[in-house]
Each structure stands twice: as structure tokens, then as C-alpha cells.
Design a protein around this motif. Structure first.
Motif, short mmCIF file in Angstrom:
data_model
loop_
_atom_site.label_atom_id
_atom_site.label_comp_id
_atom_site.label_asym_id
_atom_site.label_seq_id
_atom_site.Cartn_x
_atom_site.Cartn_y
_atom_site.Cartn_z
N PHE A 224 -0.21 -28.41 -22.03
CA PHE A 224 0.80 -27.84 -21.15
C PHE A 224 0.88 -26.33 -21.36
O PHE A 224 0.38 -25.80 -22.35
CB PHE A 224 2.16 -28.49 -21.40
N THR A 225 1.51 -25.66 -20.39
CA THR A 225 1.66 -24.21 -20.43
C THR A 225 3.07 -23.86 -20.87
O THR A 225 4.04 -24.15 -20.16
CB THR A 225 1.38 -23.63 -19.04
N MET A 226 3.19 -23.25 -22.04
CA MET A 226 4.51 -22.95 -22.60
C MET A 226 4.74 -21.44 -22.68
O MET A 226 4.06 -20.75 -23.42
CB MET A 226 4.63 -23.56 -23.99
N PRO A 227 5.69 -20.92 -21.92
CA PRO A 227 6.10 -19.53 -22.12
C PRO A 227 6.82 -19.43 -23.46
O PRO A 227 7.81 -20.13 -23.68
CB PRO A 227 7.05 -19.27 -20.95
N ASP A 228 6.33 -18.60 -24.36
CA ASP A 228 6.82 -18.59 -25.73
C ASP A 228 7.16 -17.17 -26.17
O ASP A 228 6.28 -16.32 -26.28
CB ASP A 228 5.73 -19.17 -26.65
N MET A 229 8.45 -16.90 -26.38
CA MET A 229 8.90 -15.58 -26.81
C MET A 229 9.56 -15.69 -28.18
O MET A 229 10.34 -16.62 -28.43
CB MET A 229 9.90 -15.00 -25.81
N HIS A 230 9.22 -14.75 -29.07
CA HIS A 230 9.84 -14.70 -30.39
C HIS A 230 10.48 -13.34 -30.59
O HIS A 230 9.88 -12.32 -30.26
CB HIS A 230 8.81 -14.99 -31.48
N THR A 231 11.69 -13.36 -31.11
CA THR A 231 12.45 -12.14 -31.33
C THR A 231 12.77 -12.00 -32.81
O THR A 231 13.38 -12.90 -33.41
CB THR A 231 13.76 -12.16 -30.52
N LEU A 232 12.34 -10.90 -33.41
CA LEU A 232 12.67 -10.61 -34.80
C LEU A 232 14.00 -9.87 -34.83
O LEU A 232 14.15 -8.82 -34.20
CB LEU A 232 11.58 -9.76 -35.46
N CYS A 233 14.96 -10.42 -35.57
CA CYS A 233 16.30 -9.85 -35.62
C CYS A 233 16.65 -9.42 -37.04
O CYS A 233 16.20 -10.03 -38.02
CB CYS A 233 17.34 -10.88 -35.15
N ARG A 234 17.48 -8.40 -37.13
CA ARG A 234 17.81 -7.80 -38.42
C ARG A 234 18.57 -8.77 -39.33
O ARG A 234 18.30 -8.86 -40.53
CB ARG A 234 18.63 -6.54 -38.19
N ASP A 235 19.52 -9.48 -38.77
CA ASP A 235 20.35 -10.40 -39.55
C ASP A 235 20.93 -11.44 -38.61
O ASP A 235 20.65 -11.45 -37.40
CB ASP A 235 21.47 -9.63 -40.27
N MET A 236 21.77 -12.32 -39.14
CA MET A 236 22.32 -13.40 -38.33
C MET A 236 23.24 -12.87 -37.24
O MET A 236 23.29 -13.42 -36.13
CB MET A 236 23.07 -14.39 -39.23
#
Length: 634
Positions: free
Chosen positions: A351-363
């Protein structure tokens, strides 16, 4: 499978040298000793690959039976190739051993498993009573291969899947006012879809017992079909289906770019024995495809996570760069879903999955991004053609997270202004502490997740992803996993299922105009009007328009345009040629046996269609303009 079971005073081993198929181990696994144990020497055979799970189940029955008779709860699992001359593939053997290890542990046994693929020295002291030395042979029935064939290269079941099966959680209904209501006290009178979703979640009946409506529609509309020449869950896309899929892919890419994500590309296969990836496989609730090469065992990716994580590990990051977003449209991702759950476009193995990851400083920053991406997902589905009324919201988290963030969780229900399903875990079974899903409920009352966002608290440390904070120290970020639309194929499934539900309610089924393979069909009343119909194309540029020039009656052509859900249909004859105006049947405003017809010029029609598609991707017609030149797909 061959088993040699020895009841012993003690059993101890020590690793000496690895072979070419050795699993990676930590220092603690290089040696082991267990007292008062039943040692199970195990050889998994070629024939076992027809149904590894069944063979492992029968082996467990035999092991438990002997353990009960000799009165021990200590089990040593020791891979021992010398018991057979017809060995299975290494991955099949590992799969069986891990099933046995996990199942025995879950049933209260203390288990020590010796490493697979290593030369080892071992010593044991056999007790010498009548039941202290037993051999067993586990064989499938002759017909087993024709009943359940395990795909070649199947990998072991991740720990996350077994954890998910054992997971005990509590379900509640969270109202827009922030009230947490137990399901038995909630009034579902105006929320029947939410009630179906709750039933699906609590009963956990995932297998499909009949063909869902969208399967017939995807075939009849000549969009998608099964491919017998491939593995189950891998489909073929005809020109119209490929057009819709391509437009959806293009749109989600556009959404991610506007949101500020950097587009990247990562490999589709990875080393199964890479230490970091091995640990992640066990934390992700999905089965994998495996590929054996001359030097490595590889697995096909089930998401873009690890490719982007490995890339993030190699970045030099400062707190000023955060939040940092990366996006990939994975064509394809692979998951070895169970056969009984595979059906149409709803659940696939490729399947085709749009996949985004975001690196965040803290919670704190992660929760701010989570809320923004929650709204991003709503906007994305709305543009695709799926509004808030078309899906139910699930929010899942640890109970501890909920207690610490009640107001934040309540804001998610307020944002959609309808009650949502809340699942609370007593412990964290996965790598995330919070996630949401937008779930479409189909005609069979099955729920399918579309958009989702997760707050990942494990993988930055696992992959050693760091950023430099203001004080110069290195810190691990919090990672968000986001799919703004969910799998592209599942969006197509939801649109088709929704169209069927509209039809059940007495309305005409449709697709959004921007996704319709043909947006306008011109039907000449006779052969002498074909040239006039074709001459209109220059005045309709930017619109996907075709001409039905076949030697069929006008009535049949109009009916077939309806069967294809064409949004706008123009019948042109002498009257239209002389007046310059078109008589347009507008599907979205029509009812059964009551077509809605409007008079407009070609330019007015073009402008109307372009307004409907404003801000959305467009592609040219995927087949010949003239229907007489098109092939038919069986």
C-alpha cells in the motif's frame, strides 16, 4: 518439527562462534544456565513452513504436557539442527522459536532460549527417570499445504503484536464538553456510527465474512482489481484507478509541503539483523515480508519510519531547527496481513502510505504539533471528500498520560464537536504514549483507520537522534508520526463505500469532481454531431472531458454515463450547435429518475468545474478522448 525433551538437574550453554544466519544477541545472551528445567532441543523442518503457527502450536501442546508430567515450570528452548536433515529456512525456524518462547512466557513458564545460529558449548545433567528423555515429531496433515500456505520469507511475529493481543484497555466516550462517560451509560441514539465503532473495537472481529460493496464498485468502475499473478493484497490499477490514486498522492504531497515538511526518499528494504531495526521491528504491531540474499536477510519496509530515523541520526540538529518535519510518500509499504483480513482496498499487503515525522524539542512542543496536525488531517480528509460526518475519532493513550493532560485530551473532542472514543491503557504497549485515528465505518460495520498522529517517546533514543539544546547539551527529541490521509488505497475504499451508503439512502453515488476520471462527457445525438462535440474540447481546456462517439443509442450512452458516475453530462445535437449553449445534467443536484438539467455555455461550464477543483491537483484524461478507441477491462 523434531523435539528432544530432557528433564535435567541443570542445563547451561556458552556461545562460541556465529554462523552466517546467526541472530544478533546482547552480552547477557552469550551464556545461560537454568536449574530444574525441561530442555527442549528443537529442529524446524522444511515441511513446517506450510503452516509455522500450527506446528508451533502443536509443539507447545507437547512441551506443556511433558512439563506438567515432570512438574517443572522452567523451560530451555535450544535450537538444534542435528535432529533433522531437512531443515527449514532460518527465518522460519526463528519465527517458530519466538512464537514458542512468547507463548510459554505468557502462560507462566520461566523460559530461557539459547541463541539461534551460533556454535555453542552446552552441559546438562539428565535426571534419568522414565520421562526424562522423550522425542517428538510434529507433522502437518497431508492436506495442510493446500489449506494454509505461509508466504516464503515470512518473518517472526513482532512482540508488539503479541502485546497488542494481550492488551487490556478501558473504553470511554469523551463528549465535546469534556465529560468521560462509560459506554453503557452513553446515549447512542444520535450516534449510531460511533456505536458500531465501539462494537468493532471491543469485539475485535477483524476478519471479513462477506465481500464489501466497494469491491464490486472498484471492478465495475474499472478502477482496481485483484492480481492473481502476485501475492494476496497486491492489486492492479487500471487507467482510471491509477488517475484517482495519482491525484490523491499528489494532493497529500502538496499538503505536506504547504505544512513545511521536507520531502525525502528512503529504501524499501532493510537489514533484518541491524540491531536498531531489529528492536524496532519488535515494537511495531505489523508482520513483515522477508527477502533472503546471498549475504543478508532483508525485510520490506512497513512504513518510512526507520529510513527517516536513520537519516535523522546523521543530521546535525539544533533546538532552532525544531520542530523539523520530513515527509515521504511510500509507494510501497508492505505488511504481511492475515489472509482473512485482506479484502479489496480496505486492507492490503502492499500500500501507499503518506508518512511524515516531526522532531520536537520536548513534550510541550510535541503536544502543540499534535494539535496542529490533528487539524491538518481534518482539512486533508475534507478536501479529499470525507467530512467529519464520515468518520469517527479514536484517541488512545496511557491512563497516566490522560490523568496528566485531561484538558488537552478534551480539546480534541471540542475540535470536532462530537463525542469521540477514548481508549486508556493501564501500561504502554507500544512506542507511543498518545495517538488519534479518524476511522471510517463501512457498510459491513468494519472500522478502518484513515488519518493518524502518534507521539513517540522511544525511537529518538533507540536511533540515537539528538539535537543541541540552548545550554549546549545533547538531548533526544520527541517524534510525531503522522499520516495526513492514511493509506491512499484506504481513502479510495472510503470514498467508494461512502458512495454505496449514499445509494442505500436513495441518493446518487458520486466521487468528488476533482477525482472523477471523466469530469464531463459529451454525447453527440448522431454521427454527424461528433465533429461538433470534438470541436468543443478547445473551449474546455483544463477539464477532463471525453466524447461518446460509439454506435449506440443516446439513451444507452446517457445511462452508461450515469453508471460511471460522470459529474457533468452534455447531450449535443443540432439545437446546441446552433444556439451555442449546452444542456448539462448535473449529477450532484440530480435525484433518481429526476435529472437536474441546466443551460450554459462551454465557457461557463468550464469555469464551474474549475471552481469546484480550485486549489486541488489536476491531471489529463487517462485514456483516449473518444470512447470508441478505448479498451474494456474484464
Amino acid at each position: 518439527m523434531r523435539l528432544l525433551l530432557i528433564h535435567c538437574d541443570y542445563m547451561e550453554y556458552e556461545v562460541k562462534k556465529r554462523t552466517g544466519v546467526a541472530e544478533d544477541i546482547d552480552d547477557a545472551s552469550r551464556a545461560g544456565r537454568m536449574e530444574e528445567a525441561l530442555t527442549v532441543f528443537t529442529a524446524v523442518e522444511k515441511g513446517d513452513e506450510a503452516d509455522i503457527e500450527e506446528v508451533a502450536r502443536r509443539a507447545l501442546e507437547n512441551i506443556e504436557d511433558v512439563a506438567h508430567k515432570v512438574n517443572t515450570s522452567n523451560i530451555v528452548l535450544y535450537p538444534y539442527a542435528h535432529l533433522s536433515s531437512s531443515l527449514s529456512s532460518p527465518e522460519a525456524a526463528m519465527h517458530a522459536l519466538r512464537i514458542m518462547e512468547e507463548q510459554l512466557a505468557s502462560r507462566g513458564y520461566t523460559v530461557m532460549r539459547a541463541p539461534f545460529g551460533w556454535y555453542k558449548a552446552f552441559r546438562l545433567s539428565c535426571k534419568g527417570h522414565p520421562l526424562s528423555e522423550l522425542s517428538k515429531t510434529i507433522e502437518l496433515e497431508r492436506h495442510a499445504k493446500s489449506v494454509s500456505i505461509a508466504p516464503a520469507g515470512r518473518v517472526d511475529v513482532p512482540q508488539a503484536l503479541t502485546a497488542e493481543e494481550r492488551l487490556v484497555s478501558s473504553f470511554y466516550i469523551l463528549t465535546p464538553e469534556g465529560e468521560l462517560v462509560e459506554p453503557e451509560r452513553f446515549d447512542f441514539a444520535d450516534h449510531q456510527s460511533l456505536k458500531k465503532f465501539l462494537t468493532y473495537e471491543t469485539e475485535k472481529k477483524r476478519a471479513v465474512d462477506r465481500i464489501p460493496p466497494h469491491v464490486e464498485l472498484m471492478k465495475r468502475l474499472e478502477l482496481v482489481d485483484y492480481e492473481e499473478g502476485s501475492d494476496s493484497g497486491n492489486l492492479r490499477y487500471y487507467p482510471k484507478g491509477r488517475l484517482i490514486k495519482g491525484l490523491l498522492e499528489q494532493f497529500v504531497l502538496q499538503q505536506a509541503a504547504q505544512y513545511g515538511a521536507m520531502e525525502v526518499e528512503t529504501p524499501i528494504m532493510y537489514d533484518m539483523n541491524h540491531p536498531t531495526l531489529r528492536r524496532y521491528l519488535d515494537r511495531f504491531p505489523a508482520r513483515q515480508y522477508a527477502i533472503a540474499t546471498d549475504k543478508k536477510m532483508l525485510f520490506l519496509r512497513f512504513a518510512a519510519c526507520f529510513g527517516q530515523f536513520l537519516m535523522s541520526h546523521d543530521m546535525v540538529l539544533s533546538h532552532r531547527h525544531l520542530p523539523l518535519k520530513m515527509f515521504e510518500l511510500t509507494r510501497y509499504s508492505f505488511r504481511l496481513e492475515k489472509r482473512g483480513e485482506l479484502v479489496g482496498l480496505r486492507r492490503l499487503r502492499a500500500f501507499t502510505m503518506p508518512d511524515m515525522h516531526t522532531l520536537c524539542r520536548d513534550m510541550t512542543q510535541a503536544m502543540e504539533e499534535f494539535y496542529q496536525q490533528y487539524h491538518l488531517c481534518m482539512r486533508t480528509l475534507e478536501s479529499i471528500g470525507l467530512g467529519l460526518q464520515d468518520y469517527e475519532v479514536a484517541v488512545r493513550m496511557t491512563r497516566e498520560f490522560y490523568e496528566e493532560n485531561r484538558e488537552f485530551v478534551a480539546s480534541l473532542a471540542r475540535a470536532v464537536q462530537k463525542p469521540v472514543l477514548l481508549e486508556l491503557w493501564s501500561e504502554r504497549p507500544f512506542y507511543f504514549v498518545l495517538k488519534f485515528e479518524f476511522n471510517f465505518i463501512d457498510a459491513l460495520d468494519k472500522a478502518s483507520a484513515l488519518s493518524t498522529v502518534q507521539i513517540d517517546v522511544e525511537n529518538a533514543e533507540r536511533y540515537d537522534i539528538t539535537y543541541t539544546d540552548e545550554d549546549g547539551s545533547l538531548r533526544h527529541p520527541i517524534i510525531l508520526h503522522c499520516s495526513p490521509s492514511g493509506a491512499i488505497e484506504r481513502c479510495m475504499y472510503a470514498l467508494l463505500e461512502r458512495a454505496h451508503l449514499c445509494q442505500q439512502d436513495g441518493r446518487l453515488p458520486t466521487l468528488p469532481t476533482w477525482l472523477s476520471p471523466t469530469q464531463l462527457r459529451i454525447i453527440p445525438v448522431s454521427e454527424e454531431h461528433v465533429d461538433y462535440a470534438l470541436s468543443l474540447l478547445d473551449r474546455l481546456q483544463g477539464v477532463r472531458v471525453d466524447v461518446d462517439d460509439r454506435e449506440e443509442s443516446v439513451g444507452k450512452k446517457v445511462r452508461e454515463a450515469g453508471v460511471e458516475w460522470i459529474p457533468y453530462v452534455a447531450v449535443v445535437g443540432e439545437k446546441e450547435r446552433k444556439s451555442g449553449l449546452l444542456s448539462i445534467t448535473v449529477r450532484s443536484l440530480s435525484e433518481r429518475s429526476r435529472p437536474h438539467i441546466e443551460q450554459m455555455s462551454p465557457e461557463e461550464l468550464r469555469n464551474r468545474i474549475m471552481r469546484e477543483c480550485e486549489g486541488l491537483p489536476t491531471r489529463p484524461l487517462s485514456m483516449s478522448t473518444r470512447l470508441s478507441e478505448r479498451p474494456r477491462f474484464k
